[in-house]
Design an enzyme around this catalytic site. Structure first.
Site, PDB file in Angstrom:
ATOM      1  CD  GLN A 219      -2.734   1.034   2.586  1.00 57.91           C
ATOM      2  OE1 GLN A 219      -2.686   0.090   3.379  1.00 57.91           O
ATOM      3  NE2 GLN A 219      -3.340   1.902   2.790  1.00 57.91           N
TER       4      GLN A 219
ATOM      5  CB  SER B 132       8.480   6.331  -2.637  1.00 60.21           C
ATOM      6  OG  SER B 132       7.889   7.002  -3.798  1.00 60.21           O
ATOM      7  NE  ARG B 133       6.511   0.645   2.255  1.00 60.09           N
ATOM      8  CZ  ARG B 133       5.242   0.519   1.583  1.00 60.09           C
ATOM      9  NH1 ARG B 133       4.719   1.706   1.243  1.00 60.09           N
ATOM     10  NH2 ARG B 133       4.528  -0.549   1.339  1.00 60.09           N
ATOM     11  CG  LEU B 134      11.194   8.246   0.149  1.00 60.98           C
ATOM     12  CD1 LEU B 134      11.408   9.291  -0.867  1.00 60.98           C
ATOM     13  CD2 LEU B 134      12.724   7.996   0.607  1.00 60.98           C
TER      14      LEU B 134
END
Ligand SMILES: Cc1cc2nc3c(=O)[nH]c(=O)nc-3n(C[C@H](O)[C@H](O)[C@H](O)COP(=O)(O)O)c2cc1C
Length: 214
Positions: free
Chosen positions: A10, A191-193
């Protein structure tokens, strides 16, 4: 299992946390985020994973419900003779982890726990539903028991004993207040940032803030 867990994915797009929006006091931000979770009608918004340390140095965790934030301290209630209660008696270091999936947010707190004064526990105990008060009296929390039948029998007997009377708080049940020394706020980002900000309490009682890598 039918589903390949590696395929569950997700993107976190619900918000961001900017340095400019951080208050000096992390408890303020915590209260805002908890209220957001309540307003968003997330399931059990006050649920928090409490981790304690065993005498052998092993971590041990379970969920409880936060019942207040008072004078900068996080309050929860439990059985003082439970596994967590025994561990806290030997080592007051504790962590609290809140996760609100709907909001893609988590908060980690580290600090030390002390028992709240008996009057505070009494006041909260009185607000609990009658059956929960009876349950607190008869459950030897975290101890092995023979059967559900044994539990129900003890419940019925205790309920009969207190019928028509004000149920008293047992001495082995009450609150802990957690004084935080470290609080981290995490907001999921694409983007998992993710945004992560860590508040650390300095000896002068001021909180220092730094951004952490996701
Ligand atoms: C949503 C949820 C809320 C809970 N709330 C509490 C609570 O407020 N106090 C409590 O003692 N146990 C609560 N429990 C049960 C604990 O997770 C745990 O089973 C119990 O406290 C015994 O833990 P211990 O053996 O590690 O001491 C809750 C469990 C869940 C899933």
């Amino acid at each position: 299992m039918k589903t390949n867990l590696a395929d569950i994915r997700q993107e976190y797009t619900k918000g961001g946390l900017r340095e400019a929006d951080l208050p000096d006091d992390p408890l303020l931000l915590f209260s805002r985020w908890l209220q957001d979770a309540i307003d968003a009608q997330v399931e059990e918004p006050t649920a928090v994973i409490v981790a304690t340390v065993s005498p052998e140095g092993y971590p041990s965790s379970r969920t409880v419900l936060l019942k207040g934030v008072d004078d900068g301290r996080f309050i929860f209630y439990t059985n003082y003779e439970s596994r967590k209660g025994g561990q806290l008696a030997g080592n007051p270091h504790i962590s609290l982890s809140f996760v609100w999936h709907t909001l893609q947010r988590q908060v980690h707190v580290e600090g030390t726990a002390v028992k709240v004064p008996p009057e505070t526990s009494n006041a909260y105990f009185k607000k609990r539903p009658y059956k929960s008060r009876i349950g607190a009296r008869i459950s030897p929390q975290s101890q092995p028991i023979a059967s559900r039948m044994q539990l129900m029998r003890a419940f019925v007997q205790e309920a009969a004993r207190w019928f028509g009377k004000e149920v008293e708080r047992p001495d082995n049940w009450g609150g802990y207040a957690v004084t935080p020394t470290r609080i981290e706020f995490w907001q999921g980002r694409p983007s998992r940032l993710h945004d992560r900000f860590l508040y650390t309490l300095h000896p002068d009682k001021k909180w220092a803030i730094c951004r952490l890598a996701p």
